[in-house]
Design a protein around this motif. Sequence first.
Motif, short mmCIF file in Angstrom:
data_model
loop_
_atom_site.label_atom_id
_atom_site.label_comp_id
_atom_site.label_asym_id
_atom_site.label_seq_id
_atom_site.Cartn_x
_atom_site.Cartn_y
_atom_site.Cartn_z
N ALA A 137 -4.46 -50.61 23.20
CA ALA A 137 -5.20 -49.52 24.11
C ALA A 137 -4.78 -48.06 23.39
N ARG A 138 -3.66 -47.95 23.26
CA ARG A 138 -3.20 -46.40 22.71
C ARG A 138 -3.68 -46.45 21.20
N GLN A 139 -3.58 -47.19 20.48
CA GLN A 139 -4.13 -47.30 19.24
C GLN A 139 -5.55 -47.03 19.09
N MET A 140 -6.29 -47.73 20.15
CA MET A 140 -7.75 -47.62 20.25
C MET A 140 -8.19 -46.14 20.50
N LEU A 141 -7.49 -45.60 21.65
CA LEU A 141 -7.92 -44.15 21.98
C LEU A 141 -7.43 -43.39 20.70
#
Length: 733
Positions: A137-141
């Motif tokens: 999720a962090r990478q996607m954000l």
Amino acid sequence: MSIHSTSIHPSVSRRNFLAGSAAALGGLSLGFHIPFAGPALAQEAAAAPEINAWVVVKPNDTVVIRIARSEMGQGTLTGLAQLVAEELDCDWSKVTTEYPPPGENLRRNRVWGSYSTGGSRGIRDSHDYVRKGGAAARQMLISAAAARWNVPAGECTAASSVITHGPSGRTLRYGEVAEAAGRLTPSTEIALKDPKDWKIAGKPLPRLDTVDKLTGRQVYGADLKLPGMLNAAIKACPVMGGTLASFDANAVAGMPGVKKVVRVDDRSVAVVADTWWRAKTALDALPVTWEDGPNKDLSSAAIRRTLAEGLEAGDAFVGNSRGDAKGELARVAAAGGKVVTATYAFPYQNHATMEPMNATALWTAEKCEVWVPTQNGEASLAAAAEAAGLPVGQCEVYKLLLGGGFGRRGNFQDYVRQSVSIARQMPGIPVKLLWSREEDMLHGAYHPTTQAKLTGALDADGNLTALHLRISGQSILAAVRPEGMQGGMDPIVFQGLTASAPEGHLGYTVPNLLVDHAMRNPPVPPGFWRGVNLNQNAIYVECFIDELAHAAGAEPLAFRRKLMANHPRHLAVLEAAANGIGWQTPPAPGRFRGLGQIMGFGSYVAAAAEVSVVDGQLRIHRIVAATDPGHVVNPAQVERQVEGSFVYGLSACLYGECTVAGGRIEQENFDTYEVLRMAEMPAVETIMLPSGGFWGGVGEPTIAVAAPAVLNALFAATGKRYRTLPLKNHELS
């Protein structure tokens, strides 16, 4: 790292049913897949975008972390949220949680993995994939922010829910890019942080559920209210294996509030009324005839005789073997050497959760919904669908926080089936089934009773050359999960006694060793009870090791050290506990000390206790506990779990006992099934020695070392060995 803290203070199995139902929905994937972006849960779909299955970020930066495991006071909800938040790099002050319904888990190829919460597995079995969910999720954000700025994602970093572009200093909040992030495909290459770099995980953060509990906002199953809801009280045949013969519904039909009297199953009857108390009052007045069945003459004395026979039986299942224990014992005995023998016994015990069993169900011909405090949402869903007579896709379970679980609300879903059976006879009306305390005590799945005979040989120098531990008693798996048996043997019987196993091993090297089990299964239903077989096994081994030390004329810690040279992690926690209690210095006059250690549920644990006995009254002044669970996610919560585990372990040691007469349990409430009082609670000191490299459990392992440490200290105080529990049955002097 060492952290030290002090405080005072019926025909279809669930597995086959789930698998078959999931196949009808498109397949059940048992392997973990990196969480993917998919349709959001109904309650979030209109309010906020889903980044992936684990993370929802609202426009105001509120982060909703989805937790599949159950919270029952052990802190798993907060600990798992910390792990996700750590990899997400979000603002912890804006984190909240929710349970994804287990039906949604099946519809989404079981993206949240297992819902089972027991065996201290909440964190240790899911830490890897929940962390990957947060990291993905962090990478996607970050990728969404980089796309908005038209810069490489590698130039951007994230911290506290803010994404920063390094070269320009521009920032975006998570809430500003969440919708775009949710449309991206997550990377299949997920790098996790080294625990030494943790900023949220590994810290003693306050629990996320505390405020709601303190303010009364927290809704447990017993508290639940739904529009138009009716209430049900239930009574089953009190004799184990007995059935319901008949009842006279007309006798109570005119009582205030009574709506219906229903046969629930072949054992039980329920009254449905507008309030629970009216339902219970009518149920007490209901004329009922029971068929007691084949167990009406069963007694504790008969069960003890059966187990005692097993101690001398010729055949047994071998759980651990090294060398020739029987041969060495015979040789030493023939030579006139020192052979020590002792027999121990451990009783039946009830889970006795503060919140009795309950569930609320709403049934129609098209759908069945159940609201329930459960340790396994998927098992509850399977039980609900089975009882509802509907495909699993037409059923749903909504999990609530538990007012205690301890294993009772996991494999055992009788209360869910009962609630659905009752609701099915009241279609379109939500009905809450709440067991009385007496029903809860009479119809449990009890910690199994066992006896143990231990025989050890000592050479001329006081070295332990042979040890035979024979266990006689019940198998939980044989009754609850027979597919887990191994060639007729129940491996769980040997918790803490194996040479090497994920669930625990002995920690001592004995040249000639035999640990075996004579299975004897009385008709009392056994179950997984917090700590399971590790509890009595630790008593058997640690108290007998203490007996051997004294027989050898050796100091108990030194005797253990010699046997633990090849078990450094066991030894480390034992010495930490001993040092914490001040083992090398004399205690205050009138006080005496004892030790105990074991490995279980993936963790190494030890305890040292300090006690006194005055006028036959035992007082436990202090217990120092040491634990190495590999990693510590929340030190404050580990401390509280250790303290709570000692309440459970000491309650069992001092008071816990279920006896059988006339085929039924005799203890029906807390007046006869006592628990530790606050004034009896010792000061507890917790030492954490997380050595890394593995993930162990926390909530259950230390239960096992409470009793042996106290029993060994009690021997030091009295010169007497108390080998049968609970201690309330003994005169102490």
